[in-house]
Design a protein around this motif. Structure first.
Motif, short mmCIF file in Angstrom:
data_model
loop_
_atom_site.label_atom_id
_atom_site.label_comp_id
_atom_site.label_asym_id
_atom_site.label_seq_id
_atom_site.Cartn_x
_atom_site.Cartn_y
_atom_site.Cartn_z
N GLY A 295 17.83 83.22 162.30
CA GLY A 295 16.60 83.47 161.56
C GLY A 295 16.58 84.80 160.85
O GLY A 295 16.04 84.91 159.74
N ASP A 298 18.66 84.56 157.71
CA ASP A 298 17.92 83.78 156.71
C ASP A 298 16.85 84.63 156.03
O ASP A 298 16.68 84.58 154.81
CB ASP A 298 17.27 82.56 157.36
CG ASP A 298 18.26 81.46 157.68
OD1 ASP A 298 19.35 81.45 157.08
OD2 ASP A 298 17.94 80.61 158.53
N ARG A 314 17.18 72.74 160.22
CA ARG A 314 17.61 73.36 161.48
C ARG A 314 17.68 72.27 162.55
O ARG A 314 16.70 71.54 162.77
CB ARG A 314 16.61 74.44 161.87
CG ARG A 314 17.05 75.28 163.06
CD ARG A 314 16.01 76.35 163.36
NE ARG A 314 15.97 77.35 162.30
CZ ARG A 314 16.79 78.40 162.21
NH1 ARG A 314 17.71 78.57 163.14
NH2 ARG A 314 16.68 79.26 161.22
N VAL A 378 11.76 78.10 155.37
CA VAL A 378 12.78 78.93 156.02
C VAL A 378 12.11 79.88 157.01
O VAL A 378 12.55 80.04 158.15
CB VAL A 378 13.60 79.72 154.97
CG1 VAL A 378 14.48 80.77 155.66
CG2 VAL A 378 14.47 78.77 154.15
N GLY A 381 11.07 78.23 160.16
CA GLY A 381 12.15 77.78 161.04
C GLY A 381 12.55 76.34 160.88
O GLY A 381 13.37 75.84 161.65
N ARG A 384 17.19 76.28 157.16
CA ARG A 384 18.02 77.48 157.18
C ARG A 384 18.93 77.48 155.97
O ARG A 384 19.26 76.41 155.42
CB ARG A 384 18.83 77.59 158.48
CG ARG A 384 19.81 76.47 158.73
CD ARG A 384 20.44 76.62 160.11
NE ARG A 384 21.44 75.59 160.35
CZ ARG A 384 22.06 75.44 161.52
NH1 ARG A 384 21.75 76.24 162.55
NH2 ARG A 384 22.95 74.49 161.69
#
Length: 387
Positions: A295, A298, A314, A378, A381, A384
């Motif tokens: 994360g 990203d 993800r 993104v 979550g 990604r």
């Protein structure tokens, strides 16, 4: 090793539909599959790294020998970090020495910190609709970690190193675990499902054994009904005290119970079962703990997001869409998003397409809008960025 691109139940049981309809909560099931698919989820080298090159703390690890749990003081140490005392740190040398002496090493809660098992457990939870967890057992040659026992939850077990002899007592024709003991040699490529309450014991053979146990903390109808009854009983009409003198004259209490019992029964009968099931599913799909590996990378890469950027779903996130009269609800597993209904086709594309370029959203969004949507997904979550 990434989880194979198929359902967790297909991997563990051979066929998800057969498991749902003929195996779940009813009988022992043994399945043979490609050993590499299971071994890659937790290898002996993975366990070596966790024991000797990480900062594990109890209760993430425990040890047992001859049916008894070894006190943590025998394999932990203290340290300081920036002047603050840190306790319960696993001492790798002490653990290895106890293992040499015949102790079984138990790694607990691996779904919280070992990514391959995190992905497997998340997928299994979504397929079953019950919370799951992962532990691993490293047993030296010729040792038995725990005597015959039964668990208060269902389990899948699979071997990733060596082999282990299991004794499993299967249910008889009435469903009680009084049937004959079944011997199962668990080795890489074999997984076994045991329903709640199945008595079992396991002993390693002439080699070191490593196996993973996936615990399924199944939720019963009793628990659901209890929660519904508790909600109905929150009505202030049930705050009335029991009648004075009812101990001497129980008929007073019997008479007082009639109306409240009828009211409670009416309240429960009036429940919309579809709404109850939907609400339960929505709650399950929004209260899992977040899994955000990568994360930070990203977030840093978002500044360079463009139409050419490729993103992917993800693997630990859900993407369940619930269109409402005014908003679209998107359940991610650990949270829910509220989005405009006009984004429904966009989110259907995100749900159904494992990976895509930002520009692929052009049929529904202009250049600026699609960057805004992807950035949010993104940050939340769900997506990604593909390096």
């Amino acid at each position: 090793m990434p989880l194979p691109d198929r359902s967790a139940l297909d991997l563990l049981s051979g066929d998800a539909q057969t498991f749902h309809h003929k195996v779940w909560a009813s009988r022992v099931h043994v399945h043979h599959t490609d050993p590499t698919e299971l071994v890659g989820l937790l290898s002996l080298q993975d366990v070596d790294r966790l024991l000797t090159s990480s900062a594990l703390r109890t209760p993430a690890l425990r040890l047992a020998q001859d049916g008894s749990v070894i006190p943590p003081s025998r394999f932990t140490r203290h340290a300081t970090m920036s002047g603050t005392a840190v306790t319960g740190l696993v001492d790798g040398r002490k653990v290895l020495d106890l293992f040499d002496g015949g102790a079984t090493v138990v790694l607990q809660g691996l779904h919280r910190y070992h990514p391959p098992l995190t992905r497997l457990v998340r997928r299994l939870e979504l397929e079953l609709g019950h919370p799951c967890q992962a532990n691993a057992y490293l047993t030296p040659p010729g040792a038995q970690g725990f005597a015959r026992h039964s668990d208060s939850h269902d389990v899948f077990v699979f071997q990733t190193h060596g082999h282990k002899q299991w004794e499993v007592v299967e249910p008889d024709s009435s469903g009680f675990p009084d049937g004959p003991a079944r011997e199962v040699l668990l080795e890489p490529g074999l997984s076994m499902y045991l329903p709640t309450g199945t008595p079992h014991a396991a002993r390693s053979q002439e080699v070191t054994s490593l196996h993973v146990t996936l615990g399924i903390n199944r939720v019963s109808l009793r628990e659901l009904l209890r929660s519904l009854a508790t909600r109905a009983l929150a009505d202030e009409r049930y705050d009335v005290p029991l009648p004075s003198g009812w101990v001497d004259d129980p008929s007073l209490l019997a008479a007082a119970l009639g109306e409240p019992l009828a009211a409670l029964a009416d309240s429960l009968a009036a429940l919309d079962t579809t709404a109850v099931a939907d609400a339960r599913a929505d709650a399950f799909l929004s209260d899992r703990s977040p899994v955000l590996d990568g994360g930070l990378v990203d977030r840093v890469a978002l500044s360079a997001l463009s139409d050419d950027t490729r993103v992917e779903r993800r693997p630990t996130a859900a993407c369940v869409l619930r269109p409402g009269p005014e908003r679209l609800t998107v359940h991610l597993g650990d949270r829910s998003l509220r989005m405009p209904l006009r984004l429904t086709p966009v989110m259907e594309h995100v749900r159904d397409t494992p990976a895509f370029a930002v520009a692929d959203l052009e049929p529904w969004l202009d250049a600026s809008s699609r960057l805004v949507v992807v950035r949010r997904l993104v940050r939340e979550g769900l997506l990604r960025i593909v390096p």
